[in-house]
Design a protein around this motif. Structure first.
Motif, PDB file in Angstrom:
ATOM      1  N   SER A 145      -7.876  11.569  15.504  1.00 42.03           N
ATOM      2  CA  SER A 145      -8.621  10.904  14.427  1.00 42.03           C
ATOM      3  C   SER A 145      -7.741   9.869  13.731  1.00 42.03           C
ATOM      4  O   SER A 145      -6.593  10.147  13.391  1.00 42.03           O
ATOM      5  N   PRO A 146      -8.262   8.668  13.487  1.00 42.33           N
ATOM      6  CA  PRO A 146      -7.466   7.660  12.779  1.00 42.33           C
ATOM      7  C   PRO A 146      -7.493   7.872  11.257  1.00 42.33           C
ATOM      8  O   PRO A 146      -6.794   7.189  10.522  1.00 42.33           O
ATOM      9  N   ASP A 199       0.797  11.248  10.681  1.00 45.52           N
ATOM     10  CA  ASP A 199       0.071  10.026  10.297  1.00 45.52           C
ATOM     11  C   ASP A 199      -0.981  10.276   9.216  1.00 45.52           C
ATOM     12  O   ASP A 199      -1.927   9.497   9.076  1.00 45.52           O
ATOM     13  N   ALA A 200      -0.810  11.359   8.439  1.00 45.14           N
ATOM     14  CA  ALA A 200      -1.778  11.629   7.366  1.00 45.14           C
ATOM     15  C   ALA A 200      -1.332  10.960   6.076  1.00 45.14           C
ATOM     16  O   ALA A 200      -0.142  10.805   5.824  1.00 45.14           O
ATOM     17  N   ILE A 221      -9.682   4.404   4.040  1.00 47.42           N
ATOM     18  CA  ILE A 221     -10.457   4.306   5.297  1.00 47.42           C
ATOM     19  C   ILE A 221     -10.820   2.840   5.549  1.00 47.42           C
ATOM     20  O   ILE A 221     -10.687   2.323   6.651  1.00 47.42           O
ATOM     21  N   GLU A 222     -11.249   2.178   4.469  1.00 45.39           N
ATOM     22  CA  GLU A 222     -11.631   0.762   4.615  1.00 45.39           C
ATOM     23  C   GLU A 222     -10.438  -0.072   5.061  1.00 45.39           C
ATOM     24  O   GLU A 222     -10.548  -0.906   5.956  1.00 45.39           O
ATOM     25  N   ALA A 223      -9.275   0.179   4.455  1.00 46.29           N
ATOM     26  CA  ALA A 223      -8.070  -0.592   4.804  1.00 46.29           C
ATOM     27  C   ALA A 223      -7.683  -0.342   6.261  1.00 46.29           C
ATOM     28  O   ALA A 223      -7.347  -1.277   6.994  1.00 46.29           O
ATOM     29  N   ARG A 224      -7.757   0.922   6.684  1.00 41.71           N
ATOM     30  CA  ARG A 224      -7.385   1.226   8.085  1.00 41.71           C
ATOM     31  C   ARG A 224      -8.371   0.578   9.051  1.00 41.71           C
ATOM     32  O   ARG A 224      -7.998   0.121  10.116  1.00 41.71           O
ATOM     33  N   ALA A 228      -7.615  -2.260  11.924  1.00 44.39           N
ATOM     34  CA  ALA A 228      -7.934  -2.015  13.336  1.00 44.39           C
ATOM     35  C   ALA A 228      -8.821  -3.099  13.924  1.00 44.39           C
ATOM     36  O   ALA A 228      -8.893  -3.252  15.140  1.00 44.39           O
ATOM     37  N   SER A 229      -9.541  -3.871  13.053  1.00 39.73           N
ATOM     38  CA  SER A 229     -10.496  -4.842  13.623  1.00 39.73           C
ATOM     39  C   SER A 229      -9.891  -6.231  13.721  1.00 39.73           C
ATOM     40  O   SER A 229      -8.834  -6.517  13.234  1.00 39.73           O
TER      41      SER A 229
END
Ligand code: CDP
Length: 229
Positions: A145-146, A199-200, A221-224, A228-229
């Motif tokens: 899970s990311p 990675d938590a 979550i939004e920043a990650r 990633a995009s």
């Protein structure tokens, strides 16, 4: 479960010690994301409760395992969460008594119990994207899970929160001792002990309100996702 079932599901892992605020935060977070909430500890509690109902103490490993194998655990969605029934009955309040509290960590330390519960938990992606809380979600159940978070809080604050939740069933001192005992067993057990995934993101929620914690997680979550995009 078919091979590709649940492949598109996302899992947000929320781990941490007892009474660190995981349940309330995870439930609220799941609502905000439109994901389903999963309380993995409830399954360990369910196995424990089913055994206790048959007069089997949590330390009687052989009989706990026979009882787990004989019970039929089934899963369904209710109120934004994936919940379970045991032989057609859905235990809720029964899972959170002091007797279950006392017996659950020894049961959860049994490797065969963990293998079974992890298998059940992994299968739940068939229902959709999940916010799953527990002790080993980021390290064992969904290590890819990311989105991994580790929630902590000062021991006194955790004891105070749990004492409030238990509405006077036991004294504040007993609650503190019970949490300490469980934390010790959970972090020292051989198989998948409670620890922070490399990675938590660690969040110390001492003095923070539920909404503050949820906002921190949503922003992360939004920043990650943006990275990633
Ligand atoms: O709500 P609280 O934090 O007190 O505990 P819980 O999440 O209901 O978990 C009860 C017990 O199940 C824990 O003390 C652990 O022994 C075990 N557990 C575990 O081993 N692994 C998990 N993923 C979740 C719970």
């Amino acid at each position: 479960m078919k091979a590709d079932e649940g492949a598109a599901s996302v899992v947000v892992a929320i781990d941490g010690p007892a009474a660190s605020g995981k349940s309330t935060v995870s439930r609220r977070l799941a609502g905000a994301l439109g994901y389903l909430y999963v309380d993995s500890g409830a399954l360990y509690r369910g196995v424990t409760w089913a055994a206790l109902e048959q007069g089997i103490p949590g330390t009687d490993t052989a009989r706990v395992l026979s009882c787990m194998a004989a019970c039929r655990f089934a899963f369904e969605v209710a109120d934004g969460a994936v919940v379970f029934t045991i032989d057609g009955f859905r235990p809720v309040g029964q899972l959170r008594t002091e007797t279950v509290n006392r017996n659950v960590s020894p049961v959860a330390a049994v490797p065969e119990v963990r293998v079974q519960v992890v298998e059940w938990l992994r299968s739940l992606v068939r229902f959709g994207s999940l916010v799953m809380e527990g002790r080993d979600i980021g390290t064992k159940v969904f290590p890819a899970s990311p989105f991994k978070f580790y929630l902590d809080a000062a021991p006194e604050e955790r004891a105070r929160r749990r004492h409030e939740e238990m509405a006077g069933q036991v004294s504040a001192a007993e609650v503190g001792e019970s949490l300490k005992r469980r934390d010790l067993i959970d972090s020292r057990r051989q198989m998948d002990p409670l620890k922070v995934a490399a990675d938590a993101r660690v969040i110390d929620s001492t003095g923070m309100g539920v909404d503050d914690v949820v906002q921190v997680i949503l922003a992360d979550i939004e920043a990650r996702r943006a990275c990633a995009s």
